[in-house]
Design a protein around this motif. Structure first.
Motif, mmCIF file in Angstrom:
data_model
loop_
_atom_site.group_PDB
_atom_site.id
_atom_site.type_symbol
_atom_site.label_atom_id
_atom_site.label_comp_id
_atom_site.label_asym_id
_atom_site.label_seq_id
_atom_site.Cartn_x
_atom_site.Cartn_y
_atom_site.Cartn_z
ATOM 1 N N ILE A 178 0.826 -1.212 0.000
ATOM 2 C CA ILE A 178 0.000 0.000 0.000
ATOM 3 C C ILE A 178 0.860 1.262 0.000
ATOM 4 C CG2 ILE A 178 -1.882 1.231 1.203
ATOM 5 C CD1 ILE A 178 -2.614 -1.618 0.292
ATOM 6 N N THR A 179 1.941 1.247 0.776
ATOM 7 C CA THR A 179 2.763 2.454 0.920
ATOM 8 C C THR A 179 4.199 2.150 0.499
ATOM 9 O OG1 THR A 179 3.320 1.894 3.191
ATOM 10 C CG2 THR A 179 1.376 3.265 2.888
ATOM 11 N N ALA A 180 4.829 3.108 -0.177
ATOM 12 C CA ALA A 180 6.211 2.878 -0.637
ATOM 13 C C ALA A 180 7.003 4.178 -0.605
ATOM 14 C CB ALA A 180 6.188 2.326 -2.063
ATOM 15 N N GLU A 218 3.778 3.276 -11.748
ATOM 16 C CA GLU A 218 3.881 1.811 -11.658
ATOM 17 C C GLU A 218 3.378 1.328 -10.303
ATOM 18 O OE1 GLU A 218 7.693 1.482 -14.667
ATOM 19 O OE2 GLU A 218 8.001 0.999 -12.530
ATOM 20 N N LEU A 219 3.753 2.042 -9.263
ATOM 21 C CA LEU A 219 3.303 1.655 -7.922
ATOM 22 C C LEU A 219 1.782 1.710 -7.840
ATOM 23 C CD1 LEU A 219 6.069 3.422 -5.817
ATOM 24 C CD2 LEU A 219 5.592 0.966 -5.777
ATOM 25 N N PHE A 220 1.198 2.782 -8.386
ATOM 26 C CA PHE A 220 -0.260 2.907 -8.335
ATOM 27 C C PHE A 220 -0.919 1.739 -9.072
ATOM 28 C CE2 PHE A 220 -4.435 4.354 -9.668
ATOM 29 C CZ PHE A 220 -4.947 4.761 -8.447
ATOM 30 N N GLU A 221 -0.357 1.410 -10.256
ATOM 31 C CA GLU A 221 -0.925 0.300 -11.038
ATOM 32 C C GLU A 221 -0.814 -1.023 -10.295
ATOM 33 O OE1 GLU A 221 1.124 0.879 -14.710
ATOM 34 O OE2 GLU A 221 -0.108 2.669 -15.128
ATOM 35 N N GLN A 222 0.229 -1.154 -9.469
ATOM 36 C CA GLN A 222 0.389 -2.394 -8.695
ATOM 37 C C GLN A 222 -0.489 -2.410 -7.443
ATOM 38 O OE1 GLN A 222 4.589 -2.588 -7.850
ATOM 39 N NE2 GLN A 222 5.084 -2.396 -10.014
ATOM 40 N N GLY A 223 -1.244 -1.339 -7.213
ATOM 41 C CA GLY A 223 -2.146 -1.326 -6.061
ATOM 42 C C GLY A 223 -1.675 -0.460 -4.903
ATOM 43 N N TYR A 224 -0.498 0.122 -5.035
ATOM 44 C CA TYR A 224 -0.033 1.021 -3.970
ATOM 45 C C TYR A 224 -0.898 2.277 -3.950
ATOM 46 C CZ TYR A 224 4.117 -1.785 -3.122
ATOM 47 O OH TYR A 224 4.953 -2.796 -2.771
ATOM 48 N N ARG A 225 -1.092 2.839 -2.753
ATOM 49 C CA ARG A 225 -1.948 4.017 -2.646
ATOM 50 C C ARG A 225 -1.270 5.197 -1.947
ATOM 51 N NH1 ARG A 225 -3.720 2.147 -6.253
ATOM 52 N NH2 ARG A 225 -5.778 1.287 -6.686
ATOM 53 N N GLU A 226 0.007 5.036 -1.613
ATOM 54 C CA GLU A 226 0.711 6.168 -0.997
ATOM 55 C C GLU A 226 2.194 6.083 -1.313
ATOM 56 O OE1 GLU A 226 -0.124 7.198 3.248
ATOM 57 O OE2 GLU A 226 2.054 7.023 3.414
ATOM 58 N N VAL A 227 2.772 7.221 -1.703
ATOM 59 C CA VAL A 227 4.223 7.266 -1.895
ATOM 60 C C VAL A 227 4.807 8.373 -1.017
ATOM 61 C CG1 VAL A 227 4.239 6.304 -4.220
ATOM 62 C CG2 VAL A 227 4.017 8.769 -3.944
ATOM 63 N N THR A 228 5.981 8.112 -0.463
ATOM 64 C CA THR A 228 6.696 9.139 0.292
ATOM 65 C C THR A 228 7.952 9.503 -0.486
ATOM 66 O OG1 THR A 228 5.881 8.222 2.372
ATOM 67 C CG2 THR A 228 7.761 9.715 2.517
ATOM 68 N N LEU A 229 8.040 10.774 -0.899
ATOM 69 C CA LEU A 229 9.199 11.243 -1.656
ATOM 70 C C LEU A 229 10.316 11.562 -0.662
ATOM 71 C CD1 LEU A 229 7.350 13.665 -4.127
ATOM 72 C CD2 LEU A 229 7.711 11.187 -4.324
ATOM 73 N N ARG A 274 3.336 11.854 0.289
ATOM 74 C CA ARG A 274 3.998 12.432 1.467
ATOM 75 C C ARG A 274 5.431 12.750 1.076
ATOM 76 N NH1 ARG A 274 0.887 11.626 6.038
ATOM 77 N NH2 ARG A 274 -0.681 9.988 5.822
ATOM 78 N N PHE A 275 6.141 13.471 1.930
ATOM 79 C CA PHE A 275 7.542 13.761 1.625
ATOM 80 C C PHE A 275 8.307 14.031 2.904
ATOM 81 C CE2 PHE A 275 4.931 17.532 1.302
ATOM 82 C CZ PHE A 275 5.601 18.443 2.106
ATOM 83 N N SER A 276 9.621 13.833 2.824
ATOM 84 C CA SER A 276 10.491 14.053 3.971
ATOM 85 C C SER A 276 11.929 14.125 3.456
ATOM 86 C CB SER A 276 10.350 12.877 4.927
ATOM 87 O OG SER A 276 11.002 13.135 6.124
ATOM 88 N N THR A 277 12.735 15.103 3.883
ATOM 89 C CA THR A 277 12.529 16.056 4.942
ATOM 90 C C THR A 277 12.548 17.470 4.380
ATOM 91 O OG1 THR A 277 13.767 14.599 6.446
ATOM 92 C CG2 THR A 277 13.521 16.872 7.109
ATOM 93 N N SER A 278 11.714 18.356 4.946
ATOM 94 C CA SER A 278 11.728 19.753 4.543
ATOM 95 C C SER A 278 12.787 20.484 5.349
ATOM 96 C CB SER A 278 10.373 20.399 4.818
ATOM 97 O OG SER A 278 9.352 19.657 4.198
#
Ligand code: SAH
Ligand code: SF4
Ligand code: F3S
Length: 483
Positions: A178-180, A218-229, A274-278
């Motif tokens: 779900i998250t990557a 690609e992640l979304f197509e595989q079913g992932y629903r959240e990415v953290t940059l 999402r993203f980290s770090t500012s």
């Protein structure tokens, strides 16, 4: 982090005891005759790098295993940020050295930030390992392992100005599906005086936006629903523009962080970003406006302050004052009302007086962070602080100041969670709660964990949860229809 079963959200969440050294696993395939046991320490960047390492070694016939006993190759992806992080790894390496007595063919290697810091010392003086590979040299791993099989020790700690591993498809380790994480840049050009990262990770460089967006799709197509940059300072992400602000190639678009965020957010409205770090000195209103424009960019900002006193910040070479930092907080509150904010704090930096420590506490009272990672200052070799200042705050004073900071944050974290009780939150379900099979858990946009009865729901779905209660900082509630 309030529950170790849940995915960590930020660099130092991964420094918590529970997650230190978590082994990572990819299913074995028939062509994979050799087994890799990979343990990761440190920040999210390191965990993300381990997925690149698994991918590179997958190509060389290695399947990962959770069982160190059956491994042909043991790799520790290490962190050098504080002395205690290094001590834990050294202890682990001593254990592996003993294991090698009964398993002469076993190859043990150190990757990551300690590899860069200690280099040959790990091979020659301490004789702990066979292999030392720095964060920019992972493509060379298959050759280096071969070199060890040929009877030599192997080292590659060259840092690069270009390497971003852009086209390597990471093997998602320990994935919940779900998250990557997606690394958007490497290295760091800020010279915060306490910090070892510029020495272990080298110069800052950004990854090309096309490959980042492709990975998100690609992640979304595989079913992932959240990415953290991920990056050490995401606000200085830049593509097709040099350090002087000049455009490099007139035919290509210029992409800064605010634009990159929008590109990734536009992949699909159901893909959370999402993203980290500012970094407080670089975080622009543009980024905040981009967040406001997209519902799927999560309303959560990690903005490390380190200290609430301008003189300490100057000695830390952070590039901002207390007033500048508070102005950035005011901008967040203005442009993104209700956005949750977390931070990092260092207690007992060189020369920190009692009054300067009080300024950190008063800043915390002013901001009322939802969450914080808090550390005692640990002197690191080669850093500016080590060369310029004395590490002169006595250990017991550092300890006491840290306890005061932790105690105050505890109050703010609970108050922050309490404010969310009674409201309805959109939650992305990540999985089954560790405590009960009958319950699911997920996160709100504010990065708060919510637990609720399972019903017919499953991981990857969005639900609306009416928070009726909380235990510590975890919300409890029931699923309600979308408002
Ligand atoms: N790039 C991020 C931080 C990466 S390191 C940033 O600039 O915010 C994560 C945190 O570890 C830092 O924010 C800092 O609070 C802490 N840290 C770094 N070096 C340290 C040291 N020598 N002693 C104690 N804490 C340190
Ligand atoms: Fe270290 Fe500062 Fe770079 Fe963060 S911004 S990684 S604290 S040098
Ligand atoms: Fe990360 Fe530790 Fe290196 S925090 S960048 S793994 S020193």
């Amino acid at each position: 982090m309030n529950d170790s079963s849940h995915r960590p959200q930020h660099a130092d969440a991964l420094l918590s005891e529970e997650l230190q050294g978590a082994p990572t696993v990819v299913p074995a395939q028939p062509t994979h005759t050799k087994k890799l046991y990979l343990e990761s320490y440190g920040c999210q960047m390191n965990f993300s790098d381990s997925e690149i390492v698994a991918s590179i070694l997958d190509g060389a016939g290695y399947a990962t295993t959770r069982n160190e006993e059956e491994a042909d190759l043991i790799l520790l992806n290490t962190c050098a940020i504080r002395d205690n992080a290094e001590q834990r790894v050294l202890k682990r390496l001593t254990q592996f050295k003993q294991a090698k007595r009964n398993r002469p063919k076993l190859v043990v290697g150190v990757l990551g930030c300690m590899a860069e810091r200690l280099r040959e010392n790990l091979l020659e003086q301490q004789k702990l390992v066979d292999l030392v590979v720095g964060p920019d040299a992972y493509r060379d791993l298959p050759n280096l392992v071969e070199q060890v099989h040929g009877g030599q020790k192997a080292v590659n700690v060259l840092l690069s100005r270009e390497e971003t591993y852009a086209e390597i498809s990471p093997v998602r380790l320990d994935a919940n599906g779900i998250t990557a994480f997606i690394s958007i840049m490497r290295g760091c050009d800020n010279m915060c005086s306490f910090c070892v990262v510029p020495f272990t990770r080298g110069r800052e460089r950004s990854r090309d936006p096309q490959s980042i967006v492709r990975e998100a799709k690609e992640l979304f197509e595989q079913g992932y629903r959240e990415v953290t940059l991920l990056g050490q300072n995401v606000d200085s992400y830049k593509w097709n523009i040099d350090n002087k602000g000049q455009i490099k190639n007139a035919d290509e678009p210029v992409v800064r962080f605010a634009e990159l965020l929008e590109l990734v957010a536009s992949v699909h409205p159901d893909l959370r970003v999402r993203f980290s770090t500012s970094h407080p000195k670089d975080m622009t209103d543009d980024v905040l406006h981009a967040m406001a424009r997209h519902e799927n960019i999560c309303k959560y900002i990690h903005l490390p302050v380190q200290s609430g006193n301008s003189d300490v910040l100057k000695r830390m070479n952070r590039g901002y004052t207390r007033e500048w930092y508070l102005d950035r907080i005011a901008a967040i509150r203005r442009i993104l009302p209700g956005c949750s904010i977390s931070t990092d704090v260092i207690a007992g930096f060189c020369g920190e007086t009692e009054a300067e420590h009080q300024d950190t506490l008063s800043l915390m009272r002013e901001v009322k962070y939802d969450m914080a990672y808090m550390f005692k200052y640990s002197e690191r070799p080669r850093t500016l602080a080590e060369r310029k200042f004395e590490d002169d705050v006595p250990e017991e004073v550092k300890g006491r100041r840290l306890r005061e900071i932790i105690e105050l944050q505890g109050e703010h974290s609970l108050a922050g969670a309490e404010r969310l009780v009674g409201q309805v939150h959109k939650v992305l379900i990540e999985g089954v709660s560790k405590k009960s099979e009958e319950e699911l858990f997920g996160r709100t946009t504010h990065n708060t964990i919510a637990v609720f009865p399972r019903g017919e729901h499953r991981a990857g779905e969005y639900v609306h949860v009416h928070a009726t209660d909380r235990s510590s900082v975890t919300l409890r509630g029931t699923v309600v229809p979308a408002p």
